[in-house]
Structure formats: C-alpha cells, structure tokens
Design a protein around this motif. Sequence first.
Motif, PDB file in Angstrom:
ATOM      1  N   GLU A  93     -31.100 -23.422  -7.189  1.00 45.26           N
ATOM      2  CA  GLU A  93     -29.746 -22.938  -7.435  1.00 45.26           C
ATOM      3  C   GLU A  93     -29.676 -21.463  -7.038  1.00 45.26           C
ATOM      4  N   LYS A  94     -28.570 -21.092  -6.432  1.00 49.58           N
ATOM      5  CA  LYS A  94     -28.316 -19.704  -6.086  1.00 49.58           C
ATOM      6  C   LYS A  94     -26.963 -19.314  -6.674  1.00 49.58           C
ATOM      7  N   VAL A  95     -26.958 -18.276  -7.504  1.00 49.13           N
ATOM      8  CA  VAL A  95     -25.773 -17.933  -8.287  1.00 49.13           C
ATOM      9  C   VAL A  95     -25.395 -16.478  -8.036  1.00 49.13           C
ATOM     10  N   LEU A  96     -24.155 -16.246  -7.689  1.00 53.91           N
ATOM     11  CA  LEU A  96     -23.639 -14.882  -7.544  1.00 53.91           C
ATOM     12  C   LEU A  96     -23.519 -14.239  -8.918  1.00 53.91           C
ATOM     13  N   ILE A  97     -24.123 -13.064  -9.096  1.00 49.29           N
ATOM     14  CA  ILE A  97     -24.018 -12.391 -10.396  1.00 49.29           C
ATOM     15  C   ILE A  97     -23.406 -10.993 -10.311  1.00 49.29           C
ATOM     16  N   SER A  98     -23.324 -10.415  -9.111  1.00 43.68           N
ATOM     17  CA  SER A  98     -22.663  -9.116  -8.963  1.00 43.68           C
ATOM     18  C   SER A  98     -22.313  -8.888  -7.500  1.00 43.68           C
ATOM     19  N   THR A  99     -21.201  -8.209  -7.281  1.00 43.07           N
ATOM     20  CA  THR A  99     -20.797  -7.830  -5.924  1.00 43.07           C
ATOM     21  C   THR A  99     -21.024  -6.346  -5.670  1.00 43.07           C
ATOM     22  N   ASP A 100     -21.705  -5.677  -6.590  1.00 41.76           N
ATOM     23  CA  ASP A 100     -21.908  -4.232  -6.495  1.00 41.76           C
ATOM     24  C   ASP A 100     -23.360  -3.920  -6.874  1.00 41.76           C
ATOM     25  N   ILE A 101     -24.198  -3.730  -5.877  1.00 42.89           N
ATOM     26  CA  ILE A 101     -25.625  -3.497  -6.121  1.00 42.89           C
ATOM     27  C   ILE A 101     -25.842  -2.206  -6.899  1.00 42.89           C
ATOM     28  N   ASP A 102     -25.129  -1.150  -6.541  1.00 40.75           N
ATOM     29  CA  ASP A 102     -25.314   0.135  -7.224  1.00 40.75           C
ATOM     30  C   ASP A 102     -24.954   0.034  -8.705  1.00 40.75           C
ATOM     31  N   TYR A 103     -23.837  -0.644  -9.017  1.00 39.57           N
ATOM     32  CA  TYR A 103     -23.456  -0.782 -10.423  1.00 39.57           C
ATOM     33  C   TYR A 103     -24.465  -1.655 -11.164  1.00 39.57           C
ATOM     34  N   TYR A 104     -24.967  -2.701 -10.508  1.00 43.84           N
ATOM     35  CA  TYR A 104     -25.986  -3.552 -11.119  1.00 43.84           C
ATOM     36  C   TYR A 104     -27.222  -2.726 -11.489  1.00 43.84           C
ATOM     37  N   LYS A 105     -27.652  -1.856 -10.579  1.00 47.50           N
ATOM     38  CA  LYS A 105     -28.800  -0.994 -10.863  1.00 47.50           C
ATOM     39  C   LYS A 105     -28.489  -0.024 -12.005  1.00 47.50           C
ATOM     40  N   LYS A 106     -27.268   0.479 -12.029  1.00 47.34           N
ATOM     41  CA  LYS A 106     -26.876   1.409 -13.089  1.00 47.34           C
ATOM     42  C   LYS A 106     -26.988   0.742 -14.465  1.00 47.34           C
ATOM     43  N   CYS A 107     -26.603  -0.527 -14.528  1.00 45.73           N
ATOM     44  CA  CYS A 107     -26.700  -1.239 -15.807  1.00 45.73           C
ATOM     45  C   CYS A 107     -28.150  -1.353 -16.276  1.00 45.73           C
ATOM     46  N   ARG A 108     -29.070  -1.381 -15.336  1.00 43.79           N
ATOM     47  CA  ARG A 108     -30.489  -1.496 -15.689  1.00 43.79           C
ATOM     48  C   ARG A 108     -31.021  -0.226 -16.337  1.00 43.79           C
ATOM     49  N   THR A 109     -30.383   0.892 -16.078  1.00 44.83           N
ATOM     50  CA  THR A 109     -30.843   2.166 -16.644  1.00 44.83           C
ATOM     51  C   THR A 109     -29.966   2.628 -17.802  1.00 44.83           C
ATOM     52  N   PHE A 110     -28.820   1.979 -17.985  1.00 45.19           N
ATOM     53  CA  PHE A 110     -27.860   2.411 -19.001  1.00 45.19           C
ATOM     54  C   PHE A 110     -28.123   1.653 -20.302  1.00 45.19           C
TER      55      PHE A 110
END
Length: 476
Positions: free
Chosen positions: A46-63
């Motif tokens: 299965e391949k699932v779209l989880i974000s259209t914004d790589i930078d924001y996704y990375k930001k969530c990892r540090t926030f």
Amino acid sequence: MPNRPYIFYELTNSICSTCLRKVEAKVIFEDGKVYLVKHCLQHGREKVLISTDIDYYKKCRTFIKPSEMPYRWNTPIKYGCPYDCGLCPDHEQHSCLTLVEVTDQCNLACPICYAESSPKRQTYRSLETIEKMLDAIVANEREADIVQISGGEPTIHPQFFDILDLAKSKPIKHIMVNTNGLRIANDKKFVERLATYMPGFEIYLQFDSFEEKALLELRGVDLRDVRQKAIDNLNEYNISTTLVVTLKKGLNDHEIGNIIDYGLKQRAVRGVTFQPIQAAGRLEAYQPETDRLTLSEVREGIIQQSGVFSEKDIIPVPCHPDCLAMGYALKMDGKVIPLTGMMDPNVLLEGERNTIVFEQDESLKGRVFDLFSLNQTPQSSAIQLKDLLCCLPKVAPTENIGYENVFRVIIMQFLDAYDFDVRSVKKSCVHIAHPDGRIIPFDTFNLFYRDDKEKRLNEIRAEMEGTSNGSVGTKS
C-alpha cells in the motif's frame, strides 16, 4: 548504480488497511510529497499520501515538547500499540480533549458518519453510565481540559440538560456540545437555556459547506437554512461557537476561505475547526495514494484562501504536531489581526499543559498566555490578553477585550487504517471515554473499539498469543 526514485526518510509501524495487522512502514519523499509505504504478507503493498509539503512535515518532526502524562493508566501493556488501548503506559500524551458519547441515535443519517449513528439506532446511555465516564476522565486528568458531549446527536438525549448539569459539577475547565444544530435552529427556548451554561461552555457546530451538492454528499440533506437559523440563534445569545468543517478533497475544500470569512463576521463564532475526512464508518473506500485530503493541503487552503493567515501563522500544535495545527487572530473594531506569527514558535515548546507563552517582552517570558491554549476560559483569556496588548503592534490597550475577540483556526486530522502511524498515534491527545472506564485515542477507537469492532481486535490478539506459543495465526 541505479537510484531509487524517492528519498527514504524514516521507518515506522502501521497497520494493513484490510486485515488491521501491524506492518512495518517506510516514510518516503517523492515528487515533492510524503508517502507512507507498507507491505502486508497477505494483502500486499500500500502507498498512502500523508503530506503535500515536505518542509512542513519535517517541521512537525522537530516541533515536539515533553509528553504530559495522565495521572493514572487504564490498561496494561501486553500486545503493543495499537492493541492495548487505553490509555496504556506506552501512550505519550494526556487527554487535551475527551469525547463522551451519550447516545447512538441521531436525527440525521450522514453518509460520512464515523460512528454510524442514525435515527434507527435507539441506544441512550444512562445518567449513571455517563457519570462513570466523566469520573474516569477526571481520575485520569484531575482537572480535565475539555470534555465534549457528543453522540450520535447529544441534544436529543431525553436527559440532555441533566448531563450538562452533571458535567458542570465536575472539575472540567471547558465543556463543548458536538451538534448538527437542528435543535438549536428550531427551538429558541432550548438555546436560551444553553446560554445559562456560559462561561466555560461552547457549541461545536457542524458546518461543512454553503453548497447544496456538498451537503447532500456529506450529510444526505441540504442543511443551509438550518445552519443559518442555528447561527442566528447562537448570535442572539452570544453562545461561544466553533464551526466544524468536514472537508473532502475536490468537494468542499475550495470553501475554506469563505467559511473563515463567514465565521469572522458572526458575533458568537470563536473559530473554525477543519477536519479532513477520515475513512471510517459508512464512508466508501477511496484511493489512498491520490484521493486523501492531507493536513498540509488544508493548511495551504487556509493560507491561500483566507486573506488573514500567512504561512507563519498556521503552525503545529506541540502536543501532537502530526495531526494538529493552529492559528489565532484578534478581532477588534472590524479588523482582524493574526497573532500566532508574531511570536517565536520555539516559545510554544516551553509552556506547561499545552499553554503558550509570549516572547516579545522579556518580563512576560514564561508567563502563561492562556488565550492561545485549547483549554482557555473566557475569564483567563480576557485577563491575559489585556496584560499583553501593550506588546502587540497596531493594537491599543482597551478594557473591552475578552474571549469574544479571539478567533482560532484549528486543523484536526484523524488517522485511519490507511495512514495509521503507530509513532504518531502514541501522541494522540483527542480521546474517547469508553463506558467501561477506559480512555481511548479517537483514532484507535474507531478502528478497534467501537461497537463490534473489538471482535476483530480479539482475533488479532489471539493470533499474537498463538505466535508467542510457537504457532502462526492464519486468519484474515
């Protein structure tokens, strides 16, 4: 040597969307988007779209801030997440918001209902059971931040006001009623009585669209007149209201800006919560690689359509940054002033119990800015806001600032069987009170613990027991 067409970013655990068994999953970056890729031994890839914004996704990892724990656990760790809910000692967040479902009956039969409520379901929870559920929340939290009275449609419960009286008697900071608004639209006496529960009380009003086509697809009926009558009555009594918008990709996501603009013009509306649609309940299956509406797309819609919030104004919520984003504004004299972008986002990580402190004046650093908290009360927000106005540009201090001048935009994404991420669900802070005393994350409740779904969970547990005894389960 040949290269992969993507970047492998991290490894996590998910579940197969068909059999709900736990599977390993990769998070990859491909074509500017973020995907979850997983493989089940029986049901394949299965391949699932989880974000259209790589930078924001990375930001969530540090926030991320240190986890804030409940004062007790409800279940032991035995099978591992998500099969031990809850809350088990392996969970990483207390309950910022807890739902108490008081009935399965509803006066609508919405095609997208995750709870599969309808007029045909006649189940009401007794006042005694509801009190046990509230007491379980209080035992976990001591003083609960937000309790949301939900359903089904809670306003049709024959003891609805007894339930509100009971909730008001408990140590709960903020009470919400999750409603489709039919009774509020059609019963002025009912609305008048609701107003007596202010302050610390809010209506969580279903408000999906201004268009007939979207409402018919989402709710099965054109509710435009009902919504306007409900808003008119709530405005008349100035009952704090959040508009709750279920968004479906390509259906009503173009209305994000119009709904924010409408909310800003309503006396009673304190904000809008956007919830991308979750594959649960009666919702038909869709293509997870292409059809999902992600949090990042909703965020982009707010930024592009609202004319109020910029990119710096819609930020992750530190307690559960993967699934929650927020922006706050101040309404004054016909003007709307976005506030979130005025502060250093790192300051948000320093507060306690999901509060946000203000950084522009060193003397105010460390002081809790309750206005920005999901658990603020009208009294605390008014006091703190008046204290801090001197630090905000283009805003003159006034004695007339209070809770009704606050406008918040929240994006609240729930995980389903497609995008389920064990790493993320451990930080879930939106929970449901089970009648047996457990407090269960919303995401796992809808997958494993609602109605008869725990039968499938018990099959998975039995397979795991068999594996631990040297055999391999084969049920599908």
